[in-house]
Design an enzyme around this catalytic site. Sequence first.
Site, PDB file in Angstrom:
ATOM      1  CG  HIS A 211      -0.399   0.225   2.529  1.00 52.43           C
ATOM      2  ND1 HIS A 211       0.196  -0.838   3.269  1.00 52.43           N
ATOM      3  CD2 HIS A 211      -0.029   1.495   3.278  1.00 52.43           C
ATOM      4  CE1 HIS A 211       0.666  -0.284   4.449  1.00 52.43           C
ATOM      5  NE2 HIS A 211       0.538   0.847   4.317  1.00 52.43           N
ATOM      6  CG  ASP A 244      -0.075  -4.110   2.762  1.00 54.31           C
ATOM      7  OD1 ASP A 244      -0.028  -3.608   1.850  1.00 54.31           O
ATOM      8  OD2 ASP A 244       0.079  -3.529   3.806  1.00 54.31           O
ATOM      9  CB  SER A 325       3.151   1.567   6.097  1.00 54.82           C
ATOM     10  OG  SER A 325       1.834   1.872   7.025  1.00 54.82           O
TER      11      SER A 325
END
Length: 484
Positions: A211, A244, A325
């Site tokens: 993402h 992810d 992230s």
Amino acid sequence: MTDETRPTDGRTPSDLAEPQGRPEFLPAHDGWESARTEQLGWDRGEQVPPAQPYGTGWGDPSGRSAANDTAVFGAPEQGPPLPPPPPTQAVGMGHGWGPPPIPADGGYAPSRRGPSTGVLVALAVVIALLASVMGSVGTYLLTRQGSSGTDPSYSLGPAPSADTSRAPGTIAGVASRVLPSVVSLEVEGNADAGTGSGFLIKGGYVVTNNHVVALAAQGGAIKIVFNNRKSTSGRIVGRDPGSDLAVVKPDQTFGTPEITLGNSDQVVVGDPVIAIGSPLGLTGTVTTGIVSSLNRPVVAGEDNDPDPAYISAIQTDAAINPGNSGGPLVNTKGEVVGVNSAIATLSRAVSSQSGSIGLGFAIPINQARRVAQEIVTTGSAKRVKIGIMVDSGYRGEGVRIASQPAQGRQPVEADGPAGKAGLKAGDIILEIDGLRIQDSTELISLIRSKNPNSKISIKYKRGGEERMATLVVTAEQEPNPKPS
């Protein structure tokens, strides 16, 4: 006073051979007698010397005869007038005066005494207080430098010698080894932009979240900033929305060392961990916490994402915020045990970007190792399956396999891992490898965390009877996003 030597009416002085005694005085005050007695020692039995004559013409009590007196001084009746006797309250105040009278009780006059003990103590206390006050005043007068309080000569001295070395096992020691391998990613898409983190692995590749780089998948750009503040461009090697994860190749690495990968199967609840990344664009941020839980089912992605990520995550209370992230979660050895991927928020309606509330989630590094390796070697990652469809409407214990076909698929694939192990439509899966299953999200997350061809044990229920089965998971060949 007696008049034993005073001539009166033709009498002659006494012709006694023995000397006459001292004339007596009437006491004027009891204290006088004791004082004079103490002075002369009369009460101690001492011989008192004869009193001196009170004036010329008085008889000599030393033993001289009256005839001698007459020869020397003449006839008494023809002599000069005699002086008057001392007053009855005489205390001996000068020449010709007698000594103080002797008290009748023979006691001593009270001597003059100094201050009492209480007075001395009080005086000492007053002196001590005055000394203290005067000392304070003196200190103030010596140290004050004008009304402003400034002192041009004032100095706190130099700082201690600097020592930034830390033990390898401390947080600072671990951070110093890991930080050079952590990078920041600035991603631009057609209309949006974002930031994230990543870390350098063998071969000069950067592991990050899908993402983070998804914005650049359709003709965008990626800028990679290293810990030494040098930057370069990067390109997507491959990405896997189901886990992810993604891999990016930077154009340069500037001699950046690769990070050390650990073993997430060795992680236990309570282990201390360190999260490193670029939250809100603040590069090189280090936070610390512990492993709060393992195998936490997490669905990462937007609400309308057709292919969300199912993660059996490592939960930590280390602060993870937007921008963290893709960064590493490391243990106290400096080994990566997880890839920071998601955080829990109180409400998505409050803000599109909420801060950490102590619920962060990381992809286990064993899963990330396998996915990254497959992306580098083939450009895509394999998705693990057991070949069943779940009943999404079931709310009972465990997870129930669907009873009817849907979308052209059978509830249990005959040649799939579950079909080969003997599971059938309607069976209820209770446990995977001894872990009690709560819902379908947890089941899918656990299956996808496994490596292809790995064995798992399943406890399931059929018709009220619990059974056990062992199956080997396989990888389905579904098209995954290719390198951009």
